[in-house]
Design a protein around this motif. Structure first.
Motif, PDB file in Angstrom:
ATOM      1  N   LEU A 148       0.830  -1.209   0.000  1.00  0.00           N
ATOM      2  CA  LEU A 148       0.000   0.000   0.000  1.00  0.00           C
ATOM      3  C   LEU A 148       0.862   1.256   0.000  1.00  0.00           C
ATOM      4  O   LEU A 148       0.553   2.236  -0.686  1.00  0.00           O
ATOM      5  CB  LEU A 148      -0.933  -0.006   1.212  1.00  0.00           C
ATOM      6  N   ASP A 151      -8.519   2.088   1.102  1.00  0.00           N
ATOM      7  CA  ASP A 151      -8.433   0.690   0.682  1.00  0.00           C
ATOM      8  C   ASP A 151      -9.421  -0.144   1.492  1.00  0.00           C
ATOM      9  O   ASP A 151      -9.327  -0.183   2.726  1.00  0.00           O
ATOM     10  CB  ASP A 151      -7.008   0.167   0.900  1.00  0.00           C
ATOM     11  N   SER A 197      -9.856  -3.346   1.958  1.00  0.00           N
ATOM     12  CA  SER A 197      -9.361  -4.536   2.664  1.00  0.00           C
ATOM     13  C   SER A 197      -8.634  -4.193   3.955  1.00  0.00           C
ATOM     14  O   SER A 197      -8.653  -4.967   4.922  1.00  0.00           O
ATOM     15  CB  SER A 197      -8.431  -5.341   1.756  1.00  0.00           C
ATOM     16  N   THR A 198      -7.964  -3.040   3.992  1.00  0.00           N
ATOM     17  CA  THR A 198      -7.193  -2.665   5.189  1.00  0.00           C
ATOM     18  C   THR A 198      -7.729  -1.418   5.881  1.00  0.00           C
ATOM     19  O   THR A 198      -7.265  -1.082   6.976  1.00  0.00           O
ATOM     20  CB  THR A 198      -5.725  -2.412   4.799  1.00  0.00           C
ATOM     21  N   THR A 201      -3.611   7.718  -4.945  1.00  0.00           N
ATOM     22  CA  THR A 201      -3.681   7.119  -6.279  1.00  0.00           C
ATOM     23  C   THR A 201      -3.609   8.227  -7.337  1.00  0.00           C
ATOM     24  O   THR A 201      -3.774   9.405  -7.027  1.00  0.00           O
ATOM     25  CB  THR A 201      -4.981   6.319  -6.476  1.00  0.00           C
TER      26      THR A 201
END
Length: 343
Positions: free
Chosen positions: A97, A180, A182-183, A189
């Motif tokens: 990341l 993000d 998932s985390t 970005t």
């Protein structure tokens, strides 16, 4: 056991063709455009630092030394800045990341700087090719056309010229912060800027037609054309040309080793720059944009930067083997430092 039972019991591969292609590209990217690339960057910094040291020892009094010195400075900054483009590759092995954020920031704020110095180097070799062409074809007018003051102003103009041309590309992309899923961490970005999205066709034509032709196609054509003429003059017609020159005038052009050395610099630079020009032309005329080109485009561009770094480091080796003056000055600096250390 039927083939069906065999395949269901012992699957041969869990990769789809697309996943396997991405896996192979990632391996090549890690080994070559991350590992080898950074090693070559270190080599480029060291060799061009040595070039600058030796050429400064000469004294920047003649046009050839001025051009070589400025070329080495440009290549040095290129070697320093290029690694930032691939810094995320190393970080991604430990913090994926964080690597995304690093890649985004370097692409938005540092991506154009290496391109700036690459274009500067290309223009330098074009000027060297023209200067050597005049020295071989018009030796009597050489000292009048390429004076030291004119070359200094010309080098200053090159830097300003490239800055003005590349400036619009600084506003193509910008940073966007997202979370993000998932985390649940916030990462940076890259997104297309509003200015670029509103003027997509204009910017693309400017980058892939305007910049490519002005900074690459035209300069490469001039370098290659001059190199062909110089090569013909110093091989087929060398004896005729040198016999027509008086000793006082021919001193600057009789050193065929220097002419061949600078000619080699121009030819190598042209061959290294041609692949990226061809790739940019393909992207534009095939209506394929960088965003949709995938990892393969980035890998190919990474290999171009490897070739570019090889060329940058190659100049030092070329100077050693083809310039007796450079080699003697380098040995003098080495022995002087050894004597100081012994004392």
């Amino acid at each position: 056991m039927t083939p069906k039972d065999f395949n269901s019991s012992y699957p041969l591969s869990t990769f789809s063709p697309e996943e396997f292609q991405d896996f192979v590209i990632s391996i090549f990217d890690l080994v070559f455009t991350c590992g080898l690339f950074h090693i070559l960057n270190v080599s480029g910094v060291v060799t061009n630092g040595m070039n600058i040291l030796v050429l400064t020892k000469y004294g920047l009094h003649d046009t050839t030394t001025l051009l070589q010195f400025s070329l080495s400075v440009s290549d040095l900054f290129c070697s320093i800045l290029l690694p930032f483009r691939r810094l995320h590759c190393i970080v991604s092995q430990y913090e994926p990341l964080l690597a995304i954020s690093i890649q985004s920031f370097t692409h938005v704020y540092l991506s154009s700087l290496p391109d700036f110095f690459i274009c500067i180097s290309l223009l330098h070799t074009t000027i060297i090719a023209v200067e050597r062409l005049v020295a071989v074809c018009l030796p009597l007018k050489m000292s009048m056309i390429f004076t030291t003051s004119r070359v200094k102003w010309l080098l200053l103009f090159i830097y300003i010229y490239v800055v003005v041309l590349i400036a619009p590309t600084l506003f193509l992309v910008e940073i966007s912060w997202i979370v993000d899923p998932s985390t649940n961490k916030t990462i940076a970005t890259i997104v297309i800027s509003k200015l670029y999205s509103k003027n997509l066709d204009i910017f693309n034509q400017y980058m892939y037609l305007g910049l490519s032709h002005v900074l690459s196609t035209s300069t490469l054509s001039i370098s290659i054309g001059c190199s062909i003429v110089i090569g013909y003059k110093i091989t087929v017609r060398r004896k005729t040309i040198l016999s027509q020159l008086s000793p006082c005038v021919s001193q600057k052009v009789k050193d065929v080793k220097v002419i061949k050395m600078l000619l080699t610099v121009c030819v190598v630079n042209s061959f290294v720059s041609f692949p990226t020009l061809a790739m940019n032309m393909y992207i534009y005329y095939s209506n394929t944009f960088i965003q949709s080109s995938g990892k393969l485009y980035l890998l190919i561009r990474g290999f171009f930067f490897i070739l570019c770094q090889l060329k940058i480091s190659f100049n030092f080796i070329l100077y050693i083997f083809m310039s007796s003056k450079f080699n003697a000055t380098l040995n003098q600096i080495y022995h002087c430092r050894n004597n100081k250390n012994k004392k």
